[in-house]
Write a protein that holds these residues in place. Structure first.
Motif, short mmCIF file in Angstrom:
data_model
loop_
_atom_site.label_atom_id
_atom_site.label_comp_id
_atom_site.label_asym_id
_atom_site.label_seq_id
_atom_site.Cartn_x
_atom_site.Cartn_y
_atom_site.Cartn_z
N ALA A 75 0.70 -1.34 -0.03
CA ALA A 75 0.09 0.03 -0.05
C ALA A 75 0.77 1.19 0.11
O ALA A 75 0.71 2.29 -0.66
N GLN A 76 1.98 1.31 0.62
CA GLN A 76 2.94 2.54 0.69
C GLN A 76 3.73 2.73 -0.58
O GLN A 76 3.61 3.87 -1.02
N ALA A 77 3.88 1.70 -1.26
CA ALA A 77 4.55 1.66 -2.69
C ALA A 77 3.58 2.06 -3.61
O ALA A 77 3.84 2.95 -4.24
N GLU A 78 2.34 1.80 -3.47
CA GLU A 78 1.27 2.10 -4.47
C GLU A 78 1.01 3.63 -4.29
O GLU A 78 0.85 4.44 -5.29
N ALA A 79 1.04 4.20 -3.11
CA ALA A 79 0.79 5.63 -2.90
C ALA A 79 1.86 6.42 -3.26
O ALA A 79 1.55 7.39 -3.87
N LEU A 80 3.15 5.82 -3.35
CA LEU A 80 4.34 6.50 -3.67
C LEU A 80 4.41 6.86 -5.22
O LEU A 80 5.03 7.44 -5.66
N ILE A 81 3.52 6.13 -5.86
CA ILE A 81 3.63 6.28 -7.46
C ILE A 81 3.18 7.27 -7.73
O ILE A 81 4.02 8.38 -8.46
N ASP A 82 2.04 7.94 -7.60
CA ASP A 82 1.47 9.15 -7.91
C ASP A 82 2.31 10.42 -7.02
O ASP A 82 2.20 11.38 -7.52
N LEU A 83 2.64 9.95 -5.94
CA LEU A 83 3.37 10.90 -5.12
C LEU A 83 4.80 11.60 -5.78
O LEU A 83 5.07 12.75 -5.92
N ASP A 84 5.49 10.42 -6.42
CA ASP A 84 6.42 10.80 -7.19
C ASP A 84 6.22 11.69 -8.37
O ASP A 84 6.79 12.56 -8.89
N VAL A 85 5.11 11.06 -9.22
CA VAL A 85 4.71 11.92 -10.27
C VAL A 85 4.38 13.33 -9.71
O VAL A 85 4.96 14.41 -10.63
N ASP A 86 3.51 13.60 -8.74
CA ASP A 86 3.37 14.97 -8.53
C ASP A 86 4.71 15.76 -7.87
O ASP A 86 4.76 16.83 -8.29
N ALA A 87 5.62 15.18 -7.38
CA ALA A 87 6.59 15.85 -6.71
C ALA A 87 7.48 16.19 -7.91
O ALA A 87 8.29 17.50 -7.95
N PHE A 88 7.87 15.25 -8.79
CA PHE A 88 8.67 15.58 -9.97
C PHE A 88 7.98 16.81 -11.00
O PHE A 88 8.68 17.91 -11.17
N ARG A 89 6.81 16.55 -11.25
CA ARG A 89 5.84 17.82 -12.01
C ARG A 89 6.03 18.92 -11.36
O ARG A 89 6.31 20.06 -12.08
#
Length: 218
Positions: A75-89
């Motif tokens: 669950a933590q890894a799945e949440a980090l998928i889009d957190l990374d997208v947002d942070a990089f964007r």
């Protein structure tokens, strides 16, 4: 009519089909790719670990803890998928406003690096860029943790499912190394920033777990 590929790029990556995810990672419209790919890899490692741990429930009294740990980490890894997208964007957008050819992940040791503009080294810019390091750091540490859980499962696994948990450790180690690289090349990190050391340590620990798992495979 709008661009269908661009419309897909605006949807949450973690909620797309696998084919859509791989297409998104290959698309020029996605600003982040390696970070989400690392998080997805780690989530897959956690899923495989949980699967194999479930098969040990009748023979291993502590299987429940391994299952719960693997599912929590998934669950933590799945949440980090889009957190990374947002942070990089966000980091990319902050840089592009003043330096169009810059990248949040192209520091002095990164490919195609250019120095940060002197007038854009304020606290707000720095914090935005550092968030693009914080998320892959979290990915690396989740990967380390799932490698440890998978290693714990290995000696209790059924022989026909042991390859699955060995692959889980390998995926976790690969995800940790990938995420550590993304931390290291972040342009806002100072040479003594502890994030890089923590990410490297997580990757080394995951590699050690992988080596131990293969020694235990029997």
């Amino acid at each position: 009519m709008g661009d269908p590929e661009h419309a897909r790029a605006n949807r949450r990556l973690a909620h797309r089909s696998l084919c859509d995810v791989t297409a998104a990672l290959a698309s020029s419209h996605e600003t982040a790719a390696a970070g989400p790919a690392a998080a997805i890899t780690v989530a897959m490692a956690a899923a495989l670990t949980a699967k194999v741990a479930r098969a040990t429930r009748t023979s291993w009294v502590e299987s429940g803890g391994a299952i719960a740990g693997a599912e929590s980490l998934r669950a933590q890894a799945e949440a980090l998928i889009d957190l990374d997208v947002d942070a990089f964007r966000e980091a990319r957008a902050a840089l592009v406003r003043t330096h169009p050819n810059a990248s949040a992940r192209g520091g002095p040791t990164g490919p195609g690096a250019v120095p940060l503009p002197a007038h854009d080294t304020g606290q707000r810019m720095t914090q935005t860029l550092l968030r693009a390091a914080d998320v892959p750091l979290a990915i690396a540490e989740v990967a380390r943790d799932i490698a440890d859980v998978a290693l714990e499962v290995v000696p209790h696994s059924e022989r026909d499912q042991r390859p699955d948990v060995l692959v889980a450790v390998t995926l976790a180690a690969a995800g940790a190394r990938t995420a550590a690289t993304l931390v290291r090349v972040n342009r806002a990190l100072e040479p003594d920033d502890p994030r890089a050391a923590r990410a490297a340590a997580a990757a080394q620990a995951a590699d050690a777990a992988e080596a131990s798992a293969y020694r235990l495979r029997g």
